[in-house]
Scaffold this active site. Sequence first.
Site, PDB file in Angstrom:
ATOM      1  N   GLU A 100      39.806  36.684  36.896  1.00  0.00           N
ATOM      2  CA  GLU A 100      40.791  37.496  37.607  1.00  0.00           C
ATOM      3  C   GLU A 100      40.909  38.798  36.857  1.00  0.00           C
ATOM      4  O   GLU A 100      41.205  38.806  35.668  1.00  0.00           O
ATOM      5  CB  GLU A 100      42.147  36.782  37.626  1.00  0.00           C
ATOM      6  N   CYS A 116      48.766  42.724  37.194  1.00  0.00           N
ATOM      7  CA  CYS A 116      47.599  43.099  37.985  1.00  0.00           C
ATOM      8  C   CYS A 116      48.005  43.212  39.454  1.00  0.00           C
ATOM      9  O   CYS A 116      47.373  43.915  40.233  1.00  0.00           O
ATOM     10  CB  CYS A 116      46.453  42.113  37.799  1.00  0.00           C
TER      11      CYS A 116
END
Lengths: 995, 995
Positions: B760, B794
């Site tokens: 990720e 994020c």
Amino acid sequence: MKNRELNARITAIGKEFFESIKGETPSVFNKELWFGKVLDWSMKNEDFKVRMFRFVDVFPCLTIGELLTGHIKEYFGSEDQEVPAVLRWGARSADFGGAVGAALLSKAIRYNLKMLAGQFIVGETKDEALKNLARLREDGFAAVVDILGEATVSEEEAEEYVKSYLELLDGLKIAGKAWRPLGGGEGAENLDWGSRPKVSIAVKPTSFYSQTKPLNLEGSVMHIMERVKCIYEKVIAMGGSLCIDMESYQYKDITLELFRRLRMEYRDYPYLGIALQSYLRDTDRDLAELLAWAKQNALPVSIRLVKGAYWDYENIRAKQNGWDIPVYTIKADTDAAFERHARMILENHEFCYLECASHNIRSIFAVLETARDLGVPEEYYEFQVLYGMAESIRKGLLYKAGRIRLYCPYGEMVPGMGYLVRRLLENTSNESFLRQTFAEETDIGRLLEDPEDSAERERARLAATAMKAVVEPDGLPLFRNEPVADFTKREVREAFPKAIAAVREKFGRTYPLFINGGEVTTDKKITSVNPADPSEEVGYVCQAGVEEVKRAIAAAKAAFPAWRDIAPRARAEYLLKAAEVARRRIYEFSAWQILEIGKQWDQAHADVTEAIDFLEYYAREMVRLGTPRQLGSAPGEKNHCMYEPRGVAAIIAPWNFPLAISCGMASAAMVTGNCVVFKPSSLTPVVGYNLAEIFREAGVPAGVFNFVPGRSGDIGDFLVEHPDISIIAFTGSMEVGLNIIEKAARVHPGQAHIKRVVCEMGGKNAIIIDDDANLDEAVPLVLASAFGFQGQKCSACSRVIVLDTVYDQFVERLLKAAKAKKIGPAEDPSCDVGAVADADAQKKVLRYIEIGKEEGKVLYMSDIPDTGYYVPITIIGEIRPEHRIAQEEIFGPVLALMRVKNFDQALEWANSTRFALTGGIFSRSPERLERARREFRVGNLYLNRQVTGALVERQPFGGFHMSGGGTKAGGFDYLLHFLDPRVVSENTMRRGFAP
Amino acid sequence: MKNRELNARITAIGKEFFESIKGETPSVFNKELWFGKVLDWSMKNEDFKVRMFRFVDVFPCLTIGELLTGHIKEYFGSEDQEVPAVLRWGARSADFGGAVGAALLSKAIRYNLKMLAGQFIVGETKDEALKNLARLREDGFAAVVDILGEATVSEEEAEEYVKSYLELLDGLKIAGKAWRPLGGGEGAENLDWGSRPKVSIAVKPTSFYSQTKPLNLEGSVMHIMERVKCIYEKVIAMGGSLCIDMESYQYKDITLELFRRLRMEYRDYPYLGIALQSYLRDTDRDLAELLAWAKQNALPVSIRLVKGAYWDYENIRAKQNGWDIPVYTIKADTDAAFERHARMILENHEFCYLECASHNIRSIFAVLETARDLGVPEEYYEFQVLYGMAESIRKGLLYKAGRIRLYCPYGEMVPGMGYLVRRLLENTSNESFLRQTFAEETDIGRLLEDPEDSAERERARLAATAMKAVVEPDGLPLFRNEPVADFTKREVREAFPKAIAAVREKFGRTYPLFINGGEVTTDKKITSVNPADPSEEVGYVCQAGVEEVKRAIAAAKAAFPAWRDIAPRARAEYLLKAAEVARRRIYEFSAWQILEIGKQWDQAHADVTEAIDFLEYYAREMVRLGTPRQLGSAPGEKNHCMYEPRGVAAIIAPWNFPLAISCGMASAAMVTGNCVVFKPSSLTPVVGYNLAEIFREAGVPAGVFNFVPGRSGDIGDFLVEHPDISIIAFTGSMEVGLNIIEKAARVHPGQAHIKRVVCEMGGKNAIIIDDDANLDEAVPLVLASAFGFQGQKCSACSRVIVLDTVYDQFVERLLKAAKAKKIGPAEDPSCDVGAVADADAQKKVLRYIEIGKEEGKVLYMSDIPDTGYYVPITIIGEIRPEHRIAQEEIFGPVLALMRVKNFDQALEWANSTRFALTGGIFSRSPERLERARREFRVGNLYLNRQVTGALVERQPFGGFHMSGGGTKAGGFDYLLHFLDPRVVSENTMRRGFAP
């Protein structure tokens, strides 16, 4: 046909007969006896029945005390089963009683099972059999003798079998002389009842040729004929009779053909019979044809009319293969057919002697009364009963009909177990007439009813409860595997040579690339040849260079947004259309593979059906995935997961499944909304072009599928490294696969995605042969797994790991069986193994054989034809895990044998390579099968079957470790590799209000 | 409490009253009127109701003709809905009628909705309101005036709001002078009924402070107090009364505290009231405490007793957050509580004036009769009715009770829509007394029944139909997200400072590695500091070098076989135990994050609950996957798919969710049977140690979880490239991620697996503001998404793409709102934004701000504290896709504003980066929300909510393109990435027999 009067008479006589045998329970239903009790329990408890019959099946192998006690414990030892006292006691004592208890138990069980077998088998040896036959004749029963044994895995075994028949005949000759003829002896001394030879034997034709298969009908008949002739000539010489038994449906046409030829060849000798099975839907036609043939050729025949004993098997086999079920599924339909067939024979009694073989009282009296009704003289028919079955019926019948013959198998237990299990099934099945008569209180009126009426009633009942066909979303019927070729069908057998000839006509054409919906030609061509005869040039395929690949990628990229945005159902529709194309042209596509890469008929056909399966399955999978999946259940919010295609997929295909795997990878990429640049193997570019044709015919929009055959060295890296490629689906060798993975991991300027590599690579697959394995199955299936398509499958078996105790026996049979394999062109249906892919493959395999010679001991190397890329099929013994032959993928017909001291070592060695693709085990130990499930760590593990031929949906295929990325082609998760998941979460609350 | 006699009297009087108002339908239920018809339809058709109320909600924004006609079509235009003629006509003409038709329609709808709003709102302007109030007084009704408006997103808006109240008071002062007192004027000229001020206003406390939040109770009260004082002082000066309204539950304690302080501060002035909501379970206690407080301090108060208008909202919010539902779920329980609370107040009438605010006839007469029963003089209570609701009741009541006050909101439509929707809901809900009375033929006896009896009956009914709790396999209850911190609870608010103090006590300790079940110390240490004050050293963590990593990998490898082989349920059990540990130590673990990485209280707590969620969810997922899945249904074979762990997983964790993400990746790897080598970020090694403690306390076997903090530069590549690592789970930056992917793709000698990388990476996430967005929600949620935890997620929003038509309005409010954010240490609950991770992060963000200055126009830059790694929160306008600020991940509190000409461009720009992680849209157009679903291509898309805070199971998290590999943490497929699938196919047929 049948009039009411006749039916009434049948019923009346039947009732009388029932009355007369009242209270005479056949021994198998006698609960006072051990096996009567066991059968009773089996009828009450399905789970026990399964365990019991399986135990019976494995029992003859359990020659060592430990093996037997171990299996008793595994089969019957668990606490949660209800098990009859006699077995439970046994199972526990095996555990707690120690060596002495176990030995005693072992003895008891052995004794009981021998008693059970002895019930149905007239003797274990010839002499025993002859003695018993004499006794039966004393009681007034004639006999037909059969030697137990079904699976013949090698030609030497077939020869042995012939030999034992010849010896039997010698014995019968002597014994027969002493037999007084039955029925008074009005005729010759050699005939019973004045008309039928005293000596009568039956044979199973497939036992005489180990490679019998419908695909090779002509060759099968020829080989069997040769051996049966020796026997038949001896039968003729002694004035006996021979009956050719009918086995499973797949051999029916072979058997009929064999019978006709034999009858013709010895046209002057009348005592040749054949068994026909009334449960087959074909039998109406087969019988009519046979009668017409006999009449036309003035060759009287005998027919043993039976109902058929392979009903479960035929059903299962047809369902597993997607074929029409060859047998009646309603039991009464079989009974009705039996009466119909008997009448047909009786009406033609001048050409045909009827052997009416049934234990069903209704059937027997229907035949008897019909014969009387038609005025057929007694010498034109007889009744047959199986030895050990329905004793009371046969006895009663002797008084009613006089001419009764018992079918008497003899021989050893091991080969006889198939026969024994069939008899047990016959007695215990829910629809068994005997069970209904003797074990259940079924109404006699019902048992004697005209079966046509019973069938009608059953049909009405089924129609009433019939459910609507289950349909998947969007109106698609449930997925079913495309049926593999059914070579029992004449039209299928004939389609192949025709298609091969037609394809050969097209040899030498030039094929273009296919980019953005248009054909593109280039100067450089790949010349594709027939590996069985490299001088034969199959076609010339334009070669793509970097420029063409660039154009193809650009076209795919441009086509992507529109393709992505159409509904999943609409994309699925293209796949369904493609499946239609493949279905329509299946023989043509098969023929291309036979000639371009050397696949045998069945293998080539299965490659196309697999391609169809991928299309049909992935189409449905995409419809399923196309429906957003709701997540969570909190109010005021809605969460959905949906999927998004990634862009352009490079499909890099292998030559060994040139249509199936290419089609699977490409269709998965396409149906998920990606566009495809497809590079076929340069060994199978014409088959690759077949795939392009399929998608073209299906109307796939321009740019969605692009066909760029070319040399890997020229365009491989370019394709893999191109920034616009976001998925690479590859199937091939480990070396190439790892190179692709490494290259694809580097991100290039302008690249939008982290590339995903869906890769399937090599295998070094082992089959374990346990100490209780059924070698009749293990031997041919190991060979099929190892040498099918020359061993050029990533799933192929290349190591056999055999437990020490059965090693010698297994290897002996394996080697003999291997020798029966014929090497030659794939287009010749009599050949089992063909040429390998090309000269490089040939060189590589030969090199490994050299290595094998150094590391182990070559036990067998076949001859090979002079031309073509052939390598000998090779079996190498004394291989250990540290050998290269045990570690490296050979991709050819080379099999390594490894001897292990126990099962732990077998698992350890099986798991000891870099690969983890397929594996197999032959065992009948529940515990070891369970251990294999857990500890034999491969992508596809097969228990008691071949390790090749995974089917879409049922056996999603693929391995891990260095065999692949853990993806599963043809499985429920496969499409996810071509998609990115997206989750959309909506706050549905507005101003404090939510739906 | 209540006696039978009293109840009989209430019922009798109620019946009389019903009789007296018979036939007088309130206008909202009058089907002759447009809105009566619409409400009638809404009650009959839930789907229409949703669309209608949502349309009402968005309506005030539809100021441009096209917008209005477009929305009418989208909301009501589809063919498949049943829609009242008036709307259907409208929807079609919007399509076919062209411009003129649309304009006419627009006018008609606008008129009708204004009429509807006018029903409940006393005027759109102050003057209109004052005129109407005078008219109401003519009819004998007193009033309490409230200015519409709920969402105050900035301090300037709060100031505006104060100003409008002051202006209202000016107007009331003048108007009030002209009003004759009601009730004869026995008292002063200024009082109605001789006891209550003629001028009466109500205020909503949260409108006076844009940053009101339970987490910061003290600060919230202080800020609101400051502003309310201006108003109250003016009220006092003119002798009026002030009532503090109660809003949603989260603000209840703030409101009570505010009320008490205000009452204390102006202790000599009696006319201060507060609303209490009987539907809250807390109200029994709150009311008792308030009455005791008033008595003890001799400070008489007024209480407006209401039932509560946010029932749906409270329910949904509690369920979404996993909290106890604060309201009664059985309607009659609220009614009973209302009577109970009214009696408590009446019994204490010396200290408390009762304003009985209900439209329920039973409730009204229960209060009236109770008052009479208790002998409470009339001047101690009054009745209140909402303006526009239940006109017939208020009129009838005037004769019965005399003292009736109408609650009269006034103001503009846009801020008034929340109020309007609540009124519509109140009238149309199934349990609405008014609906039951006026729109349905409910039995009057039932309506007047003692609510305790009704509640009892309902409880019995529910108990009878209650289903057993749904339980998953293996006895586990269904997964539920761990509740996030409920700061309305005092104990929660107090737990944080306590835990922070306790953790600070532990500062300066040294933490070992944890390898193979034992602690390992090394010489080199990582010094971890508090980013809000780098001079404060949080702890010293031993640093692993290559040697320690080697040992950890070896330990993991050795532990693997045993760990792999235990049952999935047993591995799941360890996770459940770990969840228990985290739950028990949640405040401590939160405190470590607050101090080590600068997370605010709620964010730190949510990090721990997410960790718990991963543990609980993956445990259940593994139990699910641990059950082999059957494939296909062909007889004679059994196919199962099962899963196999891969070996040793390297978990490389980020610092921004130092517990949650680490725990998620590690627990997924472990529960699937892999062993873990965990490297925390070197910025959060102490929180990393927390995770080691969790698994240690849970009793995870030695070697299964190994903790190796260290510098990436020293050990990162070694870990990734080690041949014994077969999975790498990484969360972090794109640069590091791509490097890992590339390194992991190279196969090293001795390597068993192709490494799988679960990664990720970054995001560049956009929120689109559509032209009909609800800016009251969009503004604060964009800020929360962009600046929560300093934008260091994020998932954080870093671009806002605003449609041209609303750009100016949105940006103006956004900037004002941003100014209200307070920058300071995370441990201080009054601060909204803290320090960034470390000096490097600070430097990087500041550099991007410089770039932003060049590329666009800085619209706002906050001040920052002098010490600590702070950066100003920064908003940059005039950014276009080609700017670096629009393309590169900044990972700090920097927000780019992008103006687009239309929705197409908004989508195009939103999708125009390398990333595809999260995205959001604020829109009330069904069509555009649908388009965003399809075309806004990110891993997690959020409609009308913040883009951060994905929850396990409900919002599986992760992106694609350069944001990640398309894995979804916390989703139903996540564990598959840590497993290899295996298929086992068994041939179950033996001797033709299959179960």
